[in-house]
Scaffold this motif. Structure first.
Motif, PDB file in Angstrom:
ATOM      1  N   ALA A   8       8.134 -43.862  -9.246  1.00  0.00           N
ATOM      2  CA  ALA A   8       8.244 -42.975  -8.082  1.00  0.00           C
ATOM      3  C   ALA A   8       7.029 -42.056  -7.964  1.00  0.00           C
ATOM      4  CB  ALA A   8       9.529 -42.144  -8.175  1.00  0.00           C
ATOM      5  N   LEU A   9       6.464 -41.678  -9.091  1.00  0.00           N
ATOM      6  CA  LEU A   9       5.269 -40.822  -9.053  1.00  0.00           C
ATOM      7  C   LEU A   9       4.076 -41.548  -8.434  1.00  0.00           C
ATOM      8  CD1 LEU A   9       5.501 -39.042 -12.521  1.00  0.00           C
ATOM      9  CD2 LEU A   9       5.176 -37.848 -10.354  1.00  0.00           C
ATOM     10  N   GLU A  10       4.073 -42.879  -8.550  1.00  0.00           N
ATOM     11  CA  GLU A  10       2.954 -43.659  -8.001  1.00  0.00           C
ATOM     12  C   GLU A  10       3.043 -43.863  -6.483  1.00  0.00           C
ATOM     13  OE1 GLU A  10       1.615 -47.269  -9.988  1.00  0.00           O
ATOM     14  OE2 GLU A  10       2.983 -46.763 -11.623  1.00  0.00           O
ATOM     15  N   ALA A  25       2.075 -33.256  -7.843  1.00  0.00           N
ATOM     16  CA  ALA A  25       2.558 -34.634  -7.988  1.00  0.00           C
ATOM     17  C   ALA A  25       4.051 -34.640  -8.296  1.00  0.00           C
ATOM     18  CB  ALA A  25       1.775 -35.355  -9.084  1.00  0.00           C
ATOM     19  N   CYS A  26       4.507 -33.729  -9.168  1.00  0.00           N
ATOM     20  CA  CYS A  26       5.928 -33.685  -9.534  1.00  0.00           C
ATOM     21  C   CYS A  26       6.783 -33.202  -8.358  1.00  0.00           C
ATOM     22  CB  CYS A  26       6.147 -32.791 -10.753  1.00  0.00           C
ATOM     23  SG  CYS A  26       5.431 -33.503 -12.262  1.00  0.00           S
ATOM     24  N   LEU A  27       6.225 -32.358  -7.507  1.00  0.00           N
ATOM     25  CA  LEU A  27       6.964 -31.917  -6.315  1.00  0.00           C
ATOM     26  C   LEU A  27       6.900 -32.961  -5.211  1.00  0.00           C
ATOM     27  CD1 LEU A  27       5.944 -28.133  -6.183  1.00  0.00           C
ATOM     28  CD2 LEU A  27       8.160 -29.092  -6.864  1.00  0.00           C
ATOM     29  N   MET A  54      14.352 -45.176  -6.586  1.00  0.00           N
ATOM     30  CA  MET A  54      14.334 -43.708  -6.749  1.00  0.00           C
ATOM     31  C   MET A  54      13.334 -43.095  -5.770  1.00  0.00           C
ATOM     32  SD  MET A  54      13.410 -41.452 -10.166  1.00  0.00           S
ATOM     33  CE  MET A  54      14.989 -40.841 -10.755  1.00  0.00           C
ATOM     34  N   ASP A  55      13.813 -42.232  -4.873  1.00  0.00           N
ATOM     35  CA  ASP A  55      12.887 -41.629  -3.928  1.00  0.00           C
ATOM     36  C   ASP A  55      12.267 -40.353  -4.517  1.00  0.00           C
ATOM     37  OD1 ASP A  55      14.814 -39.669  -3.705  1.00  0.00           O
ATOM     38  OD2 ASP A  55      15.443 -40.236  -1.704  1.00  0.00           O
ATOM     39  N   LYS A  56      11.377 -39.741  -3.759  1.00  0.00           N
ATOM     40  CA  LYS A  56      10.623 -38.582  -4.269  1.00  0.00           C
ATOM     41  C   LYS A  56      11.551 -37.399  -4.573  1.00  0.00           C
ATOM     42  CE  LYS A  56       6.163 -39.903  -3.855  1.00  0.00           C
ATOM     43  NZ  LYS A  56       5.202 -39.910  -4.956  1.00  0.00           N
ATOM     44  N   LEU A  57      12.628 -37.248  -3.788  1.00  0.00           N
ATOM     45  CA  LEU A  57      13.544 -36.130  -3.999  1.00  0.00           C
ATOM     46  C   LEU A  57      14.229 -36.238  -5.364  1.00  0.00           C
ATOM     47  CD1 LEU A  57      13.416 -34.390  -1.523  1.00  0.00           C
ATOM     48  CD2 LEU A  57      15.795 -34.926  -1.047  1.00  0.00           C
ATOM     49  N   MET A  60       4.167 -34.148  -3.479  1.00  0.00           N
ATOM     50  CA  MET A  60       3.183 -34.014  -2.407  1.00  0.00           C
ATOM     51  C   MET A  60       1.876 -34.754  -2.698  1.00  0.00           C
ATOM     52  SD  MET A  60       4.511 -32.562   0.224  1.00  0.00           S
ATOM     53  CE  MET A  60       3.615 -31.439   1.330  1.00  0.00           C
ATOM     54  N   ASN A  61       1.742 -35.350  -3.861  1.00  0.00           N
ATOM     55  CA  ASN A  61       0.587 -36.194  -4.161  1.00  0.00           C
ATOM     56  C   ASN A  61       1.078 -37.395  -4.970  1.00  0.00           C
ATOM     57  OD1 ASN A  61      -1.900 -35.180  -3.114  1.00  0.00           O
ATOM     58  ND2 ASN A  61      -1.739 -33.439  -4.509  1.00  0.00           N
ATOM     59  N   SER A  62       0.432 -38.545  -4.805  1.00  0.00           N
ATOM     60  CA  SER A  62       0.782 -39.705  -5.637  1.00  0.00           C
ATOM     61  C   SER A  62      -0.037 -39.623  -6.922  1.00  0.00           C
ATOM     62  CB  SER A  62       0.471 -41.011  -4.910  1.00  0.00           C
ATOM     63  OG  SER A  62      -0.910 -41.118  -4.662  1.00  0.00           O
ATOM     64  N   ALA A  63       0.488 -40.193  -8.012  1.00  0.00           N
ATOM     65  CA  ALA A  63      -0.225 -40.205  -9.292  1.00  0.00           C
ATOM     66  C   ALA A  63      -0.740 -41.613  -9.559  1.00  0.00           C
ATOM     67  CB  ALA A  63       0.706 -39.757 -10.413  1.00  0.00           C
ATOM     68  N   PRO A  64      -1.997 -41.755 -10.013  1.00  0.00           N
ATOM     69  CA  PRO A  64      -2.478 -43.067 -10.477  1.00  0.00           C
ATOM     70  C   PRO A  64      -1.566 -43.553 -11.611  1.00  0.00           C
ATOM     71  CG  PRO A  64      -4.281 -41.465 -10.351  1.00  0.00           C
ATOM     72  CD  PRO A  64      -3.011 -40.704 -10.139  1.00  0.00           C
ATOM     73  N   ALA A  65      -1.485 -44.877 -11.776  1.00  0.00           N
ATOM     74  CA  ALA A  65      -0.503 -45.478 -12.690  1.00  0.00           C
ATOM     75  C   ALA A  65      -0.521 -44.862 -14.091  1.00  0.00           C
ATOM     76  CB  ALA A  65      -0.739 -46.992 -12.778  1.00  0.00           C
ATOM     77  N   GLU A  66      -1.712 -44.728 -14.687  1.00  0.00           N
ATOM     78  CA  GLU A  66      -1.744 -44.249 -16.082  1.00  0.00           C
ATOM     79  C   GLU A  66      -1.308 -42.779 -16.184  1.00  0.00           C
ATOM     80  OE1 GLU A  66      -5.559 -43.075 -14.354  1.00  0.00           O
ATOM     81  OE2 GLU A  66      -4.210 -44.819 -14.180  1.00  0.00           O
ATOM     82  N   LYS A  67      -1.625 -41.999 -15.150  1.00  0.00           N
ATOM     83  CA  LYS A  67      -1.198 -40.607 -15.192  1.00  0.00           C
ATOM     84  C   LYS A  67       0.311 -40.503 -14.968  1.00  0.00           C
ATOM     85  CE  LYS A  67      -5.500 -38.269 -14.043  1.00  0.00           C
ATOM     86  NZ  LYS A  67      -6.250 -37.389 -13.147  1.00  0.00           N
ATOM     87  N   ALA A  68       0.836 -41.331 -14.081  1.00  0.00           N
ATOM     88  CA  ALA A  68       2.282 -41.340 -13.841  1.00  0.00           C
ATOM     89  C   ALA A  68       3.011 -41.665 -15.131  1.00  0.00           C
ATOM     90  CB  ALA A  68       2.627 -42.367 -12.751  1.00  0.00           C
ATOM     91  N   LYS A  69       2.497 -42.653 -15.836  1.00  0.00           N
ATOM     92  CA  LYS A  69       3.122 -43.069 -17.095  1.00  0.00           C
ATOM     93  C   LYS A  69       3.060 -41.928 -18.117  1.00  0.00           C
ATOM     94  CE  LYS A  69       3.073 -47.065 -20.227  1.00  0.00           C
ATOM     95  NZ  LYS A  69       1.968 -47.032 -21.220  1.00  0.00           N
TER      96      LYS A  69
END
Lengths: 146, 146, 146, 146, 146, 146, 146, 146, 146, 146
Positions: free
Chosen positions: I66-68, I38-40, I1-4, I42-51
Motif C-alpha cells: 500500500a505504501l508503494e 508517506a505514512c499519511l 488495503m487502501d491508503k486509509l 500523501m506520497n508513494s514510497a519506492p519499493a525498498e523504502k516501503a519494505k
C-alpha cells in the motif's frame, strides 16, 4: 478512543450526574469555558488536568488519554447558521475594522493571539433583561521586521 | 455626503489633530469602540452625538448629518484575510459550540444580542508581553414559543 | 434520543393518527407553525408544552425530553432548491432593501428580531385561486450607542 | 435614464420634501412597500402609477418612463450581511421546512407565488417594545401533472 | 417507503419489464417526461395516477403511496457536471437575457411559471444527424402592483 | 467598437424606432430569439446578416463589424437572481435527470448540442392566462468510442 | 451492478492479471485511454466492446452489462487537488483564451466538441527527461444562426 | 506599459495588418500558440523574441519591454462560461482520473509539467466536419523521496 | 488495503512502539517529514523504502504494498481551519507576491517545483521561546518558449 | 499617500535605479524578503527603517510615512492561480497534516507563529538545475489552558 467518542462519554457522564460546566469548572478550579472546550474536543488538556476531569466525571482512563490528544480543529467554513453562533460572527463582521483601529492604535502593529488566549462567560442580572458578558483575553503579538 | 466621504473627512481631521480614538472617546464621554465604529460608518449616531463628534473634530454639519444616517452594514462574506481580524474569526470557529453550551446552560435557550450590545478594548500591561482584553456585553434574548 | 429520532417518532405518530398541524395546534392551544417547528427540531419546547405534545401524540417521555433540548439550528447555506422555500428566499432578495427602508423609517435604526418572534399561516379562499397569508411578528430592537 | 439614476432622483426629491414612504403611499393610494420597491428599481410601475409618482414627487417625465421599465432583479447571492436583512434570511432558514409542511398540508402540493404577491409592514405599539408586523400575501400555485 | 426506495422499486420493475418511458407514458395516457419525473421523485402524483403507475408496473401499493408524497426538490447547487445536463444549463446562461427580452416584450413584465408547467421531448429524424426537440410550456404570470 | 457599445447602439436604435424583436426578426427573415441574442452580444452574426441588421436599424457599419466578432460568452456563475431567468434554471434543476433519462432512452448515449442549436418563443392565448411556449431544437451528438 | 462495483471488479481483475491499460488496449484494438475511461465508469461501451472487455478480463456478464450503461458523469466541481490533474486544469486556465483565439481564427466561430472526441497518451523518450504527449482530437462544431 | 496596454497595442497592430497567429508564428519561426499566449500576456518572451515580435508588428520598443515582463497569471477561478473553454475544462473533469491512471502507469508516480510545456493546434480536414487537433507536450517530473 | 487502512495500521504500530517520526526517520536514514507524509498517504514510497518502513514497524507486507501505491492527493479545498495549518496558508497569502518577486528576480521567469521537492522541520531552542525552522527545497523550473 | 501609490513610487524608483531586492536588502542590512514585503505594502516598517528605505531609493518623505502605516492585509481568498504561488499553496495542502504531526510531536500542542516570523530565499546552484531554498522561521506558541 477518538475525540468524538470521548465527547460522547463525557457528555453522558455530565448529564447523568446533572452537572453544569459552571460547577465542573468551579470544583476543579478550571475555567468553565476551557473545560467545555476541552470536553468538546477543541483543546487538548495537560495530563494532570485530563486525569482530574476524567476522575471527577468517573469515566475510564482512556477518556483521560483522549483528552490529552492534540486536536485537529475543524469547523464548518461557511457562514454559521445557529443564531447564537451567527451573532458572534456578525460582531466580527460589523466591528472587525473598528477593533483593528482601536487595538493597533493602542498596541502598535500586531494581533491579539488566539493561542495564548482565554475567555470567560458571565451573567449580569438586569430587571430589563439579563446580559451576557464575554471576556476575551489574548496576548498581543507585534509583527517583527528582519 | 455618503458614509465613505464621511469617513474620509473624519479620518483626515483625526489625523490632522493627532488624536486617538481613546482621547476622542474620553473627551466626548463615549466609548472609543463605539466612536470608531460610527466614524467608520458601521453604526448610526443619535443627533446630539453626531453633532458633538463633528464639532469636536471641526468638520462641517454635513458630516454630522451623514453620521446620523442608518447604515447598510456590509462586509466581505468570505473568510477575512487580515491577521488581526482572522484571529477573532478563528475564536468564533474554535469556541462557537463551547459558548453555545456555556451561555445556554446559564441563561436558557436563546442568544446574546448583537444589536443591544456594547464592546470595549483594554490593555493589560504584562512584563511577559501586554495582553488585549476585549469585553462584549449583549442582552440575552430568550426564544419564545407561541 | 436525538432530534432526528424525535422528529421521526413524532411524524410517524402524526401520520398514524391522521392529524394535521392545524388540528394539533388547535387542540393544544399552540400555533400550528410553532408546533411544526418544534417537532421538526428547529425550536425547543418549554417543559409543559413538550409534555403536552408527547402525551397528545402518545409517544414516550423520552420524546418530551428531546423536545426540551435546545437545538443547534443548521440549514443548507447554499441557495435553497425546493421551489416553495426558494420563493421565500426570493422575497428576501427582492424586497430586502425595501423592507429596510420602510421598517427603519417607521421604527428608527434597528432590526426586527427573529428570536422574540412568531409566525402564522392562513388561507384566503378566492375564486381566482386561493391565497397564502404569512404573518411575521417580531419585536423591534433598536441599536444602542455607548 | 437607467434605474440607478431614477432611484437617485426619486430619493433626492423624497428627502427634499421630507416625505416618508408611509405618506407617499397613503396620498397616492398605493402600498408604501410597493412604492418603495418601485422607486428602488425592483418592480416596474404601470404607466398611470409611474406618472402619479413622478408628478407627486415633482420629478421629470423621464423618471416616470424609467419607473415603467421592466427591471432585471439582481441582488447579492451570498448570505446578506446587513443585520435587518439577515434576520429575514434567518427566518427562511429556520422556518423554511416548517412552512413547507404547514402550507402544503393546507393547500396541497404547490408553492406561494412571489410574483402574484403583495406585502405590508405595520407597527404594533407595545409598552415592552414595539413590534414589527410583516404580512405576505401570495397566490397559491398548485403543481400540475400532464 | 421514502422517495429513494420508491425510485429503486420503480426502476427495477421498469427494467425487468423492458419498458421505456415512452411506452409507459403512452399506455397510461400521461406524458413520458412527467411519468419519469414522478418516478424519479421530483414531482408528486395525484392519487389515481399514482395507483395507475403502480399497477401498471406491478409494484406494491406502498409505492403508490410514496408517489403521492409531496417531494422536497433538491439538486446539486453547483454547476452541473454531466454533459447532457450542463448543455441545458449553458442554454440558460447564454440565452437567459435574450429570453427575458423576448418574453417580456411579448407578454409584459412577469415570468414563465415553472409550477404551472409541462415539458415534452421529441425526436426529429434528420439524415445529417437526428435532432432533439424540447418543448417547454408554462403559464405567464404578470407581476402585480398594490 | 466592442460588444457593449454595439449593444447600446442597437438598443437605442430599436427604442427610437419603436420596434420589437418580433418585427425585426419577421422583417429580416430571422428568428427574433437569434436576432436578440446577436444584438445582446451572445452570438456572432455572419457578414451578410450583420449588414442587414445594421442597415435595417440604420446604425453605422462599425456596428455591423462588431456584430461579426466572435464573442467570449460570459455570464454570472452564481445562481441567477432575476425571477424570469431563475425559473429556467429551476427547470434544469428539477427536470435535468428526467431529461437525461428520456433523451438518452430515445437517442442513445450522448447529448443535445447547445451549439448546433436554435430556440423559439411563442405565445399561446388562453382565457385562464396566456402561456409561454419555448421550443429548443438541438442536434443530438452521440459519444464515440475509439 | 452499478458503475462503482463494476470498476472495482475490473480493477481487481486487471491487477490480478498484471495487465496495463496499454496492453489491454493493444490486445483488444481499442485506445488505452478510452478503455480506462470506460472501466472507470466515465464512458459507456457499445455492446460488443463491453463483451470483449469483460471476456478478456474474465469477469462475469453483469460487468459487461454495467459497461453498457450510460453514465451520469460527475466530478468534484472545486479546483482539483491532485497535482497531475491540477496541472491539466492549469493548462486550461493559462491557455484557454489563447486556444479560443487560435482555434476560432482557424475554424470560424464555434467549439471543439468534447463528445465527438478522442484522446491519446504517448511517451517521448528524452535523455534530459521523458516527455508526456497528449493528443486531443475533437470535431469542430460551428455555431449556427437561424 | 502594463500587460493590458501591451495586448491592446499588439491586437490593434495585428488587426490593422490583417495577420493571423498562424502567419505571425510561421514568419517569426515561433509556435502560433506561444506567440498568441505571449501577446495576450500569459507568458513572458525572451528579449530577442520580444524584439522580433514588436518589430514585425511595427509597435514601439516599450511593447517589447512589456513582452519581457514576467506575468502574474490570473484567470477566473469559477467554472469557465465560454463554451469553447468550458469544453476543455469538461475534458479535464471527465478524463482527469483516466489520464492519471494511464500516465502514471506509463511513467511512474509524478506529473506532466505545465511549465516545461508546449502546445500546438492543428486542423484535420474531414468531409464529415473538420476536426481540431490539440497536442500537449510536457516534461514528466517524478516525485522524489528524501 | 487502501491508503486509509494503511495509515491506521502504521499509526497504531508507531503508537504501540512509542516511536516519533524523528526516530523513525533517523533509524531508517530517511527524512522525518517524508516518512510521515508517506505514512499519511500523501506520497508513494519506492519499493525498498516501503519494505524498510513496514519491517521496521513490524506490519504485514500488504502495508508495504500500500505504501508503494501512487496516491491521489486530496485535501479540503476551502480555507484550512486548524490553526497550525492556517498559519502556513496565511504565510502563502501574505508573502506570495513577495516570494514571486524575489524568486523570479533571482532565477528568471519560472517556478519552484513542488514535485522535485523536499522539506525539513527543525527546532531552534531559544530562552524567549523556541522557534520552528521550516526548510523548503524545490528545483527551479524555467518557463519555456517554443 | 496610500499603500498602492507608495508601492508604485517604490517600484518605479527601484526600476529606474536598476536595483534588485537582493542589493537593496544587502545595502540596507535588511532581509530582501522583508524589504520586498514592506514595499509591496504587506508589512509596516518601523520609522527608522522606513526612512532608510525612502532615502536609499530617493523618494519623498510621504513614502516613508506610508511605509510606516499598519496595513490591512488582503489577498484573494480563492485558490491562487499564478503557478509560482499555487505551488506554495499546494505544498501547504499536501504537507499540512504532515507538518502538524511532526511539529507538534517535537514542540507540543501549539502553532508556528506567522507574526513573530521571518523568511529567506536562497539559490543553490546545481548542474542538474538550480534549486530554490525557502527558510521559514517562526516562534512556537503553545496553547494555554486556563
Amino acid at each position: 478512543m477518538d475525540k468524538l467518542a470521548m465527547t460522547d462519554a463525557l457528555m453522558a457522564a455530565k448529564l447523568a450526574k446533572g452537572l453544569s460546566w459552571e460547577t465542573i469548572g468551579s470544583d476543579l478550579n478550571m475555567s468553565p469555558v476551557w473545560v467545555a472546550s476541552a470536553c468538546l474536543g477543541m483543546n487538548s488538556a495537560p495530563a494532570e488536568k485530563a486525569k482530574a476531569i476524567a476522575e471527577y466525571l468517573e469515566v475510564g482512563p482512556e477518556v483521560a488519554t483522549a483528552l490529552e490528544v492534540y486536536p485537529t480543529k475543524v469547523w464548518d467554513q461557511a457562514v454559521p447558521t445557529d443564531p447564537l453562533i451567527y451573532r458572534l460572527y456578525e460582531v466580527v463582521g460589523v466591528y472587525g475594522d473598528t477593533l483593528k483601529q482601536v487595538i493597533q492604535e493602542k498596541f502598535g502593529d500586531g494581533i491579539m493571539s488566539a493561542i495564548d488566549f482565554s475567555m470567560e462567560v458571565d451573567k449580569i442580572e438586569d430587571p430589563k433583561g439579563d446580559r451576557v458578558l464575554l471576556t476575551l483575553n489574548g496576548k498581543f503579538l507585534p509583527y517583527k521586521s528582519w
